[in-house]
Design an enzyme around this catalytic site. Structure first.
Site, mmCIF file in Angstrom:
data_model
loop_
_atom_site.group_PDB
_atom_site.id
_atom_site.type_symbol
_atom_site.label_atom_id
_atom_site.label_comp_id
_atom_site.label_asym_id
_atom_site.label_seq_id
_atom_site.Cartn_x
_atom_site.Cartn_y
_atom_site.Cartn_z
ATOM 1 C CG ASP A 551 -1.912 -1.116 1.231
ATOM 2 O OD1 ASP A 551 -2.083 -1.751 0.162
ATOM 3 O OD2 ASP A 551 -2.524 -1.375 2.281
ATOM 4 C CE LYS A 627 -5.435 6.181 7.955
ATOM 5 N NZ LYS A 627 -5.393 4.738 8.316
ATOM 6 C CG ASP A 793 -3.928 3.982 -2.479
ATOM 7 O OD1 ASP A 793 -4.754 3.055 -2.404
ATOM 8 O OD2 ASP A 793 -3.882 4.904 -1.645
#
Length: 864
Positions: A551, A627, A793
Site C-alpha cells: 500500500d 488521519k 494505491d
C-alpha cells in the site's frame, strides 16, 4: 436470448466481435437454479434433471443470461411490491411518466388559475383552495396519486377524495412551517429518522401542532371531492394518462372508475421492462473476459449483458479523444487485471456460513435483529438534559441499525454468490475505467476491490510456492492486516513468528479462538492465519494463494511531492529511504500539539482557553484524530471537511469514555481544534497546497473560457473533466418525496467554474495514481508476473512475486515523473485550447524543489 419452455433448453448463437460461437442447448439443474436464482420464471421454465455442461464458455453464456434474468426478476419483484403497497408511482416507468408529464399538467393548472383570477363573479371553490400551492407541486401530487390508484382500477369518488386529502396535508404542513419553523424542523427530523409513511407522518405533525396550539386549516369532504375531480379532469385533458370508464356492479348498476389508458399503461410498462433489462445482477465470469482492444467490446462474452464502454459515463468529446489516443498500455493493464483467475476461499466461506447459521456475532457480520432503543428516562417530560441524552442515544441506535441493515444485505449477497461459485475452478472479474483512468471491477458486491469480507472470500486460483522472499512477504502481510504496519519490516516479520501459537489456534478453530477478531482487517487476517499456520510448517515449499498487498503511504501526497520534487513532503510520505516507515499523520498530530502549546502560552484569550482545554482533556491528539483530514487533502479536502472529520473523531473518543471540560462550548472548541489541524497540515505539506491552488486556478480560467480540462496521463490515457451548469426545478412534497422534472432539466453550454476548480485537484491526482498503476502492471507483465489484485494505491500479487512487484512499482513511479513534467504538460494543453488573449491568465506551475526521485528506488517503505 429466447427461452423455450417446452423442453427447458436454451439454444443460442453468440457473436463475439468477429467470431461466432455455437452454444449447445444448456441444461441447468434444479438445485443450481433454486440456490442461485430462486426465480419463479426459472422454476417454471427449466427442467429438473439438467446437468452442467463441461464447456466453460457455454456455461458462461448461460450464467450471463441468468444475470440478465435475475436482474429482471429483481426489478419486477420490486415493482410488484410497490403495487401491493400502493406506491406504483415509484416504479421506474411511473417515475419517468411523472417527470415528463408534470410540466404540461402544471401549465394547465397555472392557466386555469389565471383564468379564474381574471374572471368576474364568484371564483371556483376548488381553484381558490389551490391558489396557495405551487402548480408544479399540485401537478406532481395529482399525477403521483393517479398512478398509485389507477394501476388496476379505482372508483372516481375514492381517488378524487384521496387527492383532495393529500393536497390538504400539504396546505396544513405549509401553515405549520410558516407559523413555527423550528418546531416543524424538529418534528420533520424525527419523522425522517423513523421513516414513517405519509399518512402516519401527517398525524404526527397534526398532534405536534395541536400540542403547540397552532391552528391548521381543514377542508370539508365536499371541498376535497371538488379539488380531486377538477384535477382528475386536468390529468385526462393535459396528459392522456388516465381515463374514466363505467364498471358494472352486482346490482346491474355502473360505477365510474379511473384507470390508466392503454397508451399510458403501455408506456409505463414498456419503460419498466427496459429498466429491468438494463439492470442485470452482475457476477464474476467463469472464463476469461473478452479483452479490451478498443473503447468498446471488452468484458462479458454475450449480448445478454449490455456491452460496456471501457470508460463509464463519459462525454462524446472524451470518447473521440480516447479513440485517437495510444491506449495500448492501458488496454494491456486492464486485460491483465481482468484475466487474473480467482477462486472462492472456501475456508472463509465456511466460517461465515457457520457464524450465520449459529447467530454468532463476528466482526463485520451484523446482528440478526435490530438493536432495541434505549429505555426512556422516567422524567423525560420535565428533564431537558435527560431528554437530550436519550435522544442522542436513540439516534446512535437508529444509525447503527441502518448500517447493520446494509451489512446484512451485503452478507446475504456475498454468501449467495460464494456458495454458488465455490466449486468453480476459476473466476474472473471484468473491469472498466472511470473518466480519470481509475480501474474498477464491474460485478456487484463480490470482487477483489470490495470490503474486508469480500476480499477475504477470494484468493488466487493459481497457487505459487512462496520461496525465500515470499515467506518474508507473507509474514509482512499478516502484520499489516492485523494493524501492526507502522514499524519496520524486521519487527513485522518477528511479530508473525512471535504470535505463531495464537495464529495456529485461530486457524484450528476461529470460533473458540477469536484473537483474529482484534485485527484491523479481521477477515483478511483470518485468511492469512489459515495460510500462515501451514506455511510456518512447510516453509519455502508452501503453495500460497492469498494476494499480498503493498500500500502507498498517503499516495495522493506522494504524487504531489514527486511532481514538485518536494523534499519535506516527500520525506513525510516515504519517498526517501529511512530505517522505519514515516507517518505523516503522526507528523501532523505532533505539529498540532506544538501549535496548541504555543497558543496555550499566547496572548489571545480565546485561543489560550481552548488550547489549554484540549491539552488537559482526555482527548488524544494522535494520528487517528488527524488521519482523515490529511488523507483527503489531495482529493479536494477543505477546512469544512477538516472540521467535520475532526468533530467525528472527537465524538468517537468521547463515546469511548474520553473526558473533556468544554461543556456546551464543545462545538466551538472542535472548530478551533480543526483550524489548528488545518494549519498543521499546511506546515507539513506546503508544496501539495501550492499544486492544488494552481490546479484550481487553471481549471477556473479554462472553464470561464468554455474549455473543459483535458490531459493525457503518462500511461497514454486521456482524462477529461467536464462539469457543466445544469438547470432544473425540483418539485418537493413535504410528506410524499420529491421528483426532478426531466423536461426542465437541461445541460447548459456553460461550464461550471466552481465545480471545475474544486474537482481539478482530486481528479488530476487520481489520474496520476491510475497511470502509475497501469505502468506498474506493464512492467510486471514484462517481468513474468500474471496475477494482480489492484485497488488504486494498493498493489497485490503472489507472495513469491511481491519482491518483483515492489521493484516494478518503484521503477514505474520514478520513470513516470522523470519522463513527464505532468504540470507543464497540462499547462501546455490548456494554453493550446485557450484564445490567445486569455493565455496570460494561466501562470507557470509552482517551482520544483531539490528532491532526487532516484531515492524512491531505495525507499523500503514507499509502498509497504
Amino acid at each position: 436470448m429466447k427461452v423455450f419452455p417446452g423442453n427447458g433448453t436454451i439454444p443460442k448463437i453468440i457473436s463475439i466481435q468477429a467470431h461466432t460461437y455455437w452454444v449447445a442447448p444448456v441444461f441447468v439443474s434444479s438445485r443450481f437454479r433454486e440456490r442461485f436464482f430462486g426465480s419463479p420464471r426459472w422454476r417454471q421454465v427449466a427442467s429438473d434433471n439438467i446437468e452442467r455442461t463441461e464447456n466453460a464458455s457455454t456455461r458462461e453464456a448461460t450464467l450471463e443470461h441468468f444475470m440478465k434474468e435475475r436482474g429482471r426478476d429483481r426489478v419486477e419483484a420490486d415493482i410488484l411490491k410497490k403495487i401491493d403497497k400502493g406506491t406504483y408511482s415509484e416504479s421506474p416507468g411511473a417515475m419517468a411518466a411523472l417527470r415528463h408529464l408534470i410540466q404540461p399538467l402544471s401549465e394547465g393548472i397555472s392557466a386555469a388559475l389565471a383564468i379564474d383570477a381574471g374572471r368576474r363573479g364568484r371564483p371556483s371553490v376548488a381553484l381558490a383552495l389551490l391558489a396557495d400551492l405551487a402548480p408544479d407541486l399540485v401537478a406532481y401530487l395529482a399525477l403521483k396519486e393517479s398512478l398509485n390508484y389507477s394501476k388496476g382500477s379505482c372508483p372516481v369518488r375514492r381517488l378524487s377524495r384521496h387527492i383532495g386529502s393529500v393536497l390538504e396535508d400539504e396546505v396544513r404542513m405549509a401553515v405549520f412551517d410558516g407559523v413555527a419553523p423550528e418546531l416543524y424542523r424538529t418534528v420533520e427530523r424525527d419523522v425522517n429518522r423513523k421513516s414513517w409513511d405519509p399518512e402516519h407522518a401527517a398525524i404526527i405533525f397534526s398532534v405536534a401542532a395541536k400540542a403547540a396550539d397552532i391552528p391548521l386549516p381543514r377542508w370539508s369532504d365536499m371541498e376535497k371531492m371538488h379539488i380531486g375531480l377538477l384535477l382528475l379532469d386536468m390529468v385526462m385533458e393535459h396528459t392522456g394518462l388516465i381515463q374514466v370508464r363505467d364498471v358494472p356492479t352486482r346490482r346491474n348498476k355502473t360505477v365510474k372508475h379511473v384507470s390508466l389508458t392503454d397508451t399510458g399503461r403501455r408506456w409505463v410498462e414498456d419503460f419498466n421492462t427496459r429498466a429491468a433489462l438494463l439492470r442485470p445482477a452482475l457476477t464474476p465470469t467463469v472464463v476469461s473476459p473478452l479483452p479490451w482492444m478498443g473503447t468498446v467490446g471488452g468484458g462479458y462474452l454475450t449480448h445478454a449483458i449490455r456491452p460496456f464502454c471501457i470508460v463509464k459515463r463519459t462525454f462524446k468529446p472524451h470518447v473521440e479523444a480516447l479513440k485517437s489516443a495510444d491506449m495500448s498500455r492501458v488496454y494491456r493493464a486492464v486485460n491483465a487485471v481482468q484475466e487474473t483467475p480467482w477462486r472462492i476461499n472456501t475456508r472463509i466461506l465456511a466460517v461465515m456460513e457457520e457464524a450465520t447459521r449459529r447467530g454468532v456475532v463476528l466482526p463485520g457480520l451484523p446482528l440478526p435483529d435490530p438493536e432495541p432503543l434505549p429505555d426512556k428516562p422516567p422524567d423525560i417530560g420535565t428533564n431537558d438534559d435527560a431528554k437530550r441524552a436519550w435522544k442522542e442515544a436513540a439516534k446512535q441506535v437508529y444509525e447503527a441499525n441502518a448500517e447493520a441493515e446494509g451489512r446484512r444485505l451485503e452478507l446475504s449477497q456475498l454468501l449467495t454468490i460464494g456458495q454458488e461459485y465455490r466449486d468453480e475452478e476459476a473466476l474472473y472479474f471484468p473491469h472498466q475505467l472511470d473518466f480519470r483512468g481509475r480501474m474498477y471491477a464491474v460485478p456487484n458486491t463480490l470482487h477483489p476491490q470490495g470490503s474486508d469480507r469480500a476480499k477475504a472470500l477470494l484468493h488466487f486460483a493459481k497457487g505459487k510456492e512462496v520461496g525465500p522472499h515470499g515467506l518474508f512477504w507473507l509474514a509482512i502481510h499478516g502484520a499489516n492486516t492485523f494493524g501492526n504496519d507502522k514499524v519496520s519490516f524486521m519487527v513485522r516479520e518477528m511479530w508473525a513468528y512471535a504470535h505463531e501459537d495464537l495464529i495456529q489456534d485461530c486457524a484450528a478453530d476461529p470460533f473458540m479462538n477469536r484473537w483474529w477478531t482484534e485485527a484491523d482487517n479481521p477477515w483478511c487476517f483470518l485468511a492469512w492465519c489459515f495460510e500462515w499456520a501451514e506455511a510456518a510448517q512447510q516453509g519455502e515449499a508452501y503453495v500460497s494463494h492469498i494476494p499480498i498487498a503493498l500500500d502507498g503511504s498517503c499516495n495522493g501526497l506522494q504524487h504531489f511531492s514527486a511532481m514538485l520534487r518536494d523534499p519535506v513532503g516527500g520525506a513525510a510520505v516515504n519517498l526517501l529511504p529511512s530505517d522505519k516507515p514515516q507517518d505523516i499523520y503522526q507528523r501532523v498530530a505532533d505539529r498540532t500539539e506544538a501549535v496548541l502549546e504555543e497558543h496555550a502560552k499566547g496572548d489571545d484569550e480565546g485561543k489560550r482557553d481552548f488550547a489549554y482545554g484540549w491539552l488537559r482533556s482526555g482527548i488524544q491528539i494522535d494520528r487517528k484524530l488527524c488521519k482523515r483530514p490529511v488523507m483527503v487533502l489531495p482529493y479536494g479536502g477543505t477546512m469544512t471537511s477538516c472540521r467535520d472529520y475532526t468533530r467525528a473523531a472527537v465524538r468517537e473518543q468521547i463515546k469511548a469514555g474520553a473526558s473533556h471540560n468544554f461543556g456546551e462550548t464543545l462545538p466551538k472548541a472542535e472548530a478551533y481544534l480543526a483550524s489548528v489541524i488545518w494549519q498543521a497540515i499546511g506546515d507539513v505539506v506546503v508544496a501539495a497546497r501550492k499544486v492544488m491552488d494552481w490546479l484550481q486556478k487553471v481549471a477556473r480560467v479554462a472553464a470561464k473560457h468554455g474549455q473543459p480540462l483535458q490531459w493525457t496521463a503518462p500511461s497514454g490515457f486521456v482524462a477529461h473533466q467536464e462539469y457543466r451548469d445544469v438547470r432544473h426545478r425540483q418539485v418537493r412534497s413535504r410528506l410524499r418525496g420529491s421528483v426532478i422534472k426531466i423536461s426542465h432539466m437541461e445541460q447548459l453550454d456553460d461550464l461550471h467554474p466552481g465545480r471545475q476548480a474544486l474537482a481539478a485537484s482530486p481528479n488530476f491526482v487520481h489520474s496520476m495514481d491510475a497511470a502509475a498503476m497501469m505502468l506498474t502492471i506493464n512492467r510486471c507483465l514484462d517481468a513474468g508476473l500474471s496475477s494482480f489484485a489492484m485497488i488504486h494505491d494498493s498493489y497485490g500479487t503472489h507472495a513469491a512475486d511481491t519482491e518483483a512487484m515492489a521493484g516494478c512499482l518503484r521503477e514505474a513511479f520514478v520513470q513516470m515523473y522523470e519522463d513527464h513534467n505532468v504540470l507543464e504538460e497540462l499547462r501546455r494543453l490548456v494554453l493550446e485550447r485557450l484564445p490567445e488573449e486569455a493565455r496570460h491568465l494561466i501562470p507557470p506551475p509552482p517551482s520544483q524543489g531539490s528532491l532526487d526521485l532516484q531515492q524512491v528506488l531505495q525507499s523500503a517503505y514507499f509502498f509497504a
